[in-house]
Motif scaffolding. Structure first.
Motif, PDB file in Angstrom:
ATOM      1  N   ALA A   1     -21.018 -26.011 -62.427  1.00 22.36           N
ATOM      2  CA  ALA A   1     -21.068 -24.614 -62.871  1.00 22.36           C
ATOM      3  C   ALA A   1     -22.489 -24.051 -62.771  1.00 22.36           C
ATOM      4  N   THR A   2     -23.484 -24.861 -63.072  1.00 24.41           N
ATOM      5  CA  THR A   2     -24.844 -24.338 -63.201  1.00 24.41           C
ATOM      6  C   THR A   2     -25.600 -24.257 -61.885  1.00 24.41           C
ATOM      7  N   GLU A   3     -25.276 -25.104 -60.927  1.00 27.11           N
ATOM      8  CA  GLU A   3     -26.067 -25.119 -59.686  1.00 27.11           C
ATOM      9  C   GLU A   3     -26.004 -23.761 -58.972  1.00 27.11           C
ATOM     10  N   LYS A   4     -24.947 -23.023 -59.226  1.00 25.44           N
ATOM     11  CA  LYS A   4     -24.787 -21.717 -58.570  1.00 25.44           C
ATOM     12  C   LYS A   4     -25.884 -20.739 -58.985  1.00 25.44           C
ATOM     13  N   MET A   5     -26.489 -20.998 -60.134  1.00 25.09           N
ATOM     14  CA  MET A   5     -27.531 -20.083 -60.623  1.00 25.09           C
ATOM     15  C   MET A   5     -28.851 -20.266 -59.881  1.00 25.09           C
ATOM     16  N   ILE A   6     -28.964 -21.383 -59.166  1.00 21.54           N
ATOM     17  CA  ILE A   6     -30.224 -21.632 -58.452  1.00 21.54           C
ATOM     18  C   ILE A   6     -30.045 -21.215 -57.000  1.00 21.54           C
ATOM     19  N   LYS A   7     -30.833 -20.231 -56.581  1.00 19.94           N
ATOM     20  CA  LYS A   7     -30.697 -19.747 -55.209  1.00 19.94           C
ATOM     21  C   LYS A   7     -31.384 -20.705 -54.241  1.00 19.94           C
ATOM     22  N   ALA A   8     -30.850 -20.761 -53.028  1.00 22.74           N
ATOM     23  CA  ALA A   8     -31.405 -21.698 -52.027  1.00 22.74           C
ATOM     24  C   ALA A   8     -32.906 -21.484 -51.858  1.00 22.74           C
ATOM     25  N   GLU A   9     -33.346 -20.223 -51.865  1.00 20.12           N
ATOM     26  CA  GLU A   9     -34.779 -19.979 -51.609  1.00 20.12           C
ATOM     27  C   GLU A   9     -35.672 -20.306 -52.811  1.00 20.12           C
ATOM     28  N   GLN A  10     -35.038 -20.670 -53.930  1.00 17.47           N
ATOM     29  CA  GLN A  10     -35.849 -21.123 -55.074  1.00 17.47           C
ATOM     30  C   GLN A  10     -36.083 -22.627 -55.040  1.00 17.47           C
ATOM     31  N   ARG A  11     -35.498 -23.271 -54.048  1.00 15.75           N
ATOM     32  CA  ARG A  11     -35.632 -24.725 -53.927  1.00 15.75           C
ATOM     33  C   ARG A  11     -36.491 -25.060 -52.723  1.00 15.75           C
ATOM     34  N   PRO A  12     -36.969 -26.315 -52.670  1.00 19.97           N
ATOM     35  CA  PRO A  12     -37.610 -26.754 -51.431  1.00 19.97           C
ATOM     36  C   PRO A  12     -36.596 -26.687 -50.281  1.00 19.97           C
ATOM     37  N   ALA A  13     -37.107 -26.475 -49.053  1.00 23.75           N
ATOM     38  CA  ALA A  13     -36.188 -26.316 -47.924  1.00 23.75           C
ATOM     39  C   ALA A  13     -35.670 -27.656 -47.416  1.00 23.75           C
TER      40      ALA A  13
ATOM     41  N   GLY B   1     -31.365 -28.925 -63.616  1.00 26.90           N
ATOM     42  CA  GLY B   1     -32.109 -29.611 -64.675  1.00 26.90           C
ATOM     43  C   GLY B   1     -33.285 -30.413 -64.169  1.00 26.90           C
ATOM     44  N   TRP B   2     -33.328 -31.658 -64.579  1.00 25.41           N
ATOM     45  CA  TRP B   2     -34.504 -32.526 -64.381  1.00 25.41           C
ATOM     46  C   TRP B   2     -34.201 -33.693 -63.439  1.00 25.41           C
ATOM     47  N   LEU B   3     -35.195 -34.043 -62.623  1.00 23.43           N
ATOM     48  CA  LEU B   3     -35.126 -35.248 -61.766  1.00 23.43           C
ATOM     49  C   LEU B   3     -36.421 -36.033 -61.899  1.00 23.43           C
ATOM     50  N   ASN B   4     -36.323 -37.378 -62.037  1.00 23.58           N
ATOM     51  CA  ASN B   4     -37.499 -38.198 -61.738  1.00 23.58           C
ATOM     52  C   ASN B   4     -37.158 -39.237 -60.684  1.00 23.58           C
ATOM     53  N   ASP B   5     -37.410 -40.488 -60.913  1.00 26.77           N
ATOM     54  CA  ASP B   5     -37.394 -41.483 -59.822  1.00 26.77           C
ATOM     55  C   ASP B   5     -36.204 -41.440 -58.858  1.00 26.77           C
ATOM     56  N   PRO B   6     -36.465 -41.739 -57.580  1.00 26.51           N
ATOM     57  CA  PRO B   6     -35.363 -42.065 -56.675  1.00 26.51           C
ATOM     58  C   PRO B   6     -34.699 -43.365 -57.135  1.00 26.51           C
ATOM     59  N   ASN B   7     -33.398 -43.401 -57.062  1.00 26.43           N
ATOM     60  CA  ASN B   7     -32.632 -44.606 -57.435  1.00 26.43           C
ATOM     61  C   ASN B   7     -31.606 -44.902 -56.351  1.00 26.43           C
ATOM     62  N   GLY B   8     -31.274 -46.164 -56.190  1.00 25.60           N
ATOM     63  CA  GLY B   8     -30.150 -46.530 -55.319  1.00 25.60           C
ATOM     64  C   GLY B   8     -30.250 -45.977 -53.918  1.00 25.60           C
ATOM     65  N   PHE B   9     -31.449 -45.855 -53.402  1.00 31.04           N
ATOM     66  CA  PHE B   9     -31.643 -45.344 -52.044  1.00 31.04           C
ATOM     67  C   PHE B   9     -31.028 -46.375 -51.094  1.00 31.04           C
ATOM     68  N   SER B  10     -30.030 -45.938 -50.303  1.00 35.76           N
ATOM     69  CA  SER B  10     -29.280 -46.906 -49.497  1.00 35.76           C
ATOM     70  C   SER B  10     -28.542 -46.207 -48.356  1.00 35.76           C
TER      71      SER B  10
END
Ligand code: FRU
Length: 497
Positions: free
Chosen positions: A15-27, A35-44
Motif C-alpha cells: 500500500a505504501t510504496e505507491k507514495m514514493i515516486k520513481a524520481e524520488q528514488r535512486p535510478a 521505510g528503512w533499509l540497512n545491510d544486504p542479506n541473502g545476496f544470491s
C-alpha cells in the motif's frame, strides 16, 4: 503458512510504496521498498535471477524490529520488489531477523540463514539481546521457518564468547557437498572474531574453530563476515565497529576491513597476509559477495554508515531511507583488492560527450558535461611535467549554493571526497581522505553519480570512495578546478533508469 506479522508487513509495503515516486528514488541503485533499509542479506543467484534481501523496517524511515525485505533482478541494476521474506514473528526471533545469507539446497529449495534476536530480561535488571542463528526455507518467494530453530546458540560458542554478539552468518557449499558458515562473534577480549561452523545437510551445525581473531587490532566487534577465494588468494571481509583511525587507511567508527591471505582447505586454516579498507569514502558497510553464473565475484554493500545515517535521515521526507551501493566486480591485483563498477552498467550509458587534452588552470565547465545520473571517466595529467599541479578537483551536484567534490593533491598523494556543501544541515562527517600515490599527478577517475550518491573509482579500481549526497536534484552542474596546470581527458555519459 505466513504469520500475521509478515502478512501485515506485506500489506503495508504494498500500500505504501505507491507514495514514493520513481524520481524520488535512486535510478539504478537498489533502495528500500518503503521505510528503512540497512545491510544486504541473502545476496544470491537462484532459479535464473539474482536475489537480494535486506535488513528492513517497513513502518518508518528509522531502524526498528528487523524484517527481511526482498527484491530480484536479472542484471543487478533493475530490481523488482517481492513481498517481505521474513518478519520477527517467532519466539526465538521476536525482536528481529538480523543479517544473514542464502543458499540453494540440492533439492532446489532456497535456504536462508539469519540471526534471530530475542530481548531477554537480565537478572541484574534491564534487557539484552540474545543472538542465535536460525533457518528458513522457501521457493524464492515464501519462506517457512525451520522447526529446529535456532540451529546455533550459546552452546555452540567457544569458551568466553558473548551470546549477545553472535551474528550475521555467511554460508557456502564445499566441493564435497558439505556446508560451512562463518559468523561474527565477540570473544572475552572484547574485540571481534570470526567463527567457522560445518554441516552435512545445512540444518545441523557444528562449531569447528575460530577462523580469524581481531585481538583488538581493527575496531571491536566484527560484523557481517564474508569469506571466499579470489584470484588465487582467500579473502575475509568484515565490518568492524568502534574503529580507531590508522593513517588514512581506517577511520573512526564503523568501517570495513578486507583481509587477504591463504586458506588451507584440509586444516581449514586462514593465514592473513595483508589488510586494507574495502571502501575509503563515507558511506559503505556490511558488503556481501556472490559468484555470478559467468564466474565474476560481485560485491554489494549498504551505502550508508551507522555513524551518520540517523542525522542524515532527518533531511529526507519521502518515505524511504537506505540504499545499496553499485554492484562491483572485485579482483586481487598486486596484493590489493580492486573494484570496478559492474560491466552491465555500460548498457545504461547514452548521450556520450567527450573532450581530449583540455588544458586549464582555475575553474572551467565543459559544454554537455552535467547531470545527476552520470558515468564519467577522467584522465588527469600534469599540464607541465616540471611543475606538477597543486590540486585538481571535480565538482558535481552543483549550483550556486551546492556542490560535492572529489579532489586530488599530487604532492601529498591525497584524494578527498567532500560533501559539506551538499545541502546537509547536520554536523556529521562530510569529508574523507585516502592516499593515492601517482607519477607526476597522473590519475584516472571514474565517477558514477546516481540521484543520491557518488562512487569514485580511482586508477581502474585501486581504491573507491563512496558517499551519499541528498542534494536537490536541480543542482546538476559539473565543473573542474585546478591549482597549477592540468591537462585532462573527459568522457561522460548519461545513465538511464
Ligand atoms: C550491521 C548490523 C548487523 C546486524 C544488523 C542489524 O550493520 O549491525 O551486525 O545483523 O546490522 O540490523
Amino acid at each position: 503458512m505466513s504469520s500475521q506479522t509478515l502478512r501485515e508487513a506485506r500489506k503495508y509495503e504494498e500500500a505504501t510504496e505507491k507514495m514514493i515516486k520513481a524520481e524520488q528514488r535512486p535510478a539504478f541503485h537498489l533502495s528500500t521498498r518503503v521505510g528503512w533499509l540497512n545491510d544486504p542479506n541473502g545476496f544470491s543467484y537462484y532459479k535464473g535471477q539474482y536475489h537480494m534481501f535486506y535488513q528492513y523496517y517497513p513502518y518508518a524511515t528509522y531502524w526498528g524490529p528487523m524484517h527481511w525485505g526482498h527484491a530480484v533482478s536479472k542484471d543487478l541494476l533493475h530490481w523488482e520488489y517481492l513481498p517481505a521474506a521474513l518478519a520477527p514473528d517467532s519466539q526465538y526471533d521476536r525482536d528481529g531477523c538480523f543479517s544473514g545469507n542464502a543458499i540453494e539446497l540440492p533439492d532446489g529449495r532456497q535456504l536462508l540463514m539469519y540471526t534471530g534476536v530475542l530481548n531477554m530480561l537480565q537478572p541484574e535488571g534491564g534487557t539484552r539481546e540474545i543472538q542465535t542463528q536460525c533457518i528458513a526455507v522457501g521457493d524464492g518467494l515464501d519462506y517457512e521457518k525451520y522447526e529446529g530453530n535456532p540451529v546455533l546458540d550459546d552452546k555452540d560458542l567457544p569458551e568466553g564468547s558473548s551470546k549477545y554478539d553472535f551474528r550475521d552468518p555467511k554460508l557456502w557449499r564445499k566441493e564435497d557437498g558439505t556446508y560451512r558458515c562463518v559468523v561474527g562473534s565477540r570473544p572475552a577480549d572484547g574485540s571481534g572474531q570470526i567463527l567457522l561452523y560445518s554441516s552435512e545437510d545445512c540444518f545441523h551445525w557444528k562449531f569447528e574453530k575460530v577462523l580469524a581473531a581481531n585481538r583488538n587490532r581493527f575496531g571491536k566487534m566484527w560484523e557481517c563476515p564474508d569469506f571466499f577465494p579470489l584470484d588465487g588468494k582467500q579473502v575475509l571481509f568484515t565490518s568492524p565497529q568502534d574503529m580507531l583511525p590508522q593513517g588514512f587507511e581506517y577511520h573512526n567508527g564503523n568501517g570495513t576491513l578486507c583481509l587477504i591471505g591463504t586458506y588451507d582447505e584440509e586444516t581449514e586454516t586462514f593465514t592473513e597476509e595483508k589488510n586494507q579498507a574495502i571502501d575509503y569514502g563515507i558511506d559503505f558497510y556490511a558488503p556481501q559477495t556472490i559468484l555470478t553464473p559467468d564466474g565474476r565475484r560481485v560485491m554489494i554493500g549498504w551505502m550508508q554508515n551507522w555513524d551518520t545515517c540517523n542525522m542524515h535521515r532527518q533531511m529526507k521526507e519521502d518515505g524511504w531511507f537506505g540504499q545499496m551501493s553499485l554492484p562491483r566486480e572485485i579482483s586481487i591485483k598486486n596484493g590489493r583488492l580492486y573494484q570496478k563498477p559492474l560491466r552491465e552498467l555500460e548498457a545504461l550509458r547514452h548521450d556520450k560527450v567527450s573532450y581530449e587534452d583540455v588544458e586549464f588552470t582555475g575553474i572551467i565547465s565543459l559544454d554537455g558535461v552535467r547531470g545527476r545520473r552520470v558515468d564519467m571517466e577522467l584522465e588527469i595529467f600534469p599540464g607541465d611535467e616540471e611543475h606538477v599541479y597543486q590540486k585538481f578537483a571535480v565538482r558535481f551536484a552543483q549550483d550556486d549554493q551546492y556542490q560535492t567534490s572529489i579532489s586530488y593533491r599530487p604532492h601529498e598523494s591525497v584524494l578527498k571526497v567532500d560533501r559539506k556543501f551538499s545541502g546537509s544541515r547536520r554536523a556529521i562527517i562530510h569529508q574523507r581522505r585516502c592516499t593515492v600515490p601517482s607519477e607526476k599527478g597522473k590519475i584516472k577517475l571514474r565517477l558514477i553519480l546516481d540521484r543520491f550518491s557518488v562512487e569514485a573509482f580511482v586508477n581502474d579500481g585501486e581504491k573507491v570512495m563512496t558517499a551519499t549526497t541528498y542534494t536537490d536534484q536541480s543542482a546538476e552542474g559539473i565543473s573542474f578546478y585546478a591549482v597549477g596546470k592540468v591537462r585532462m581527458n573527459v568522457t561522460r555519459w548519461d545513465l538511464s533508469e
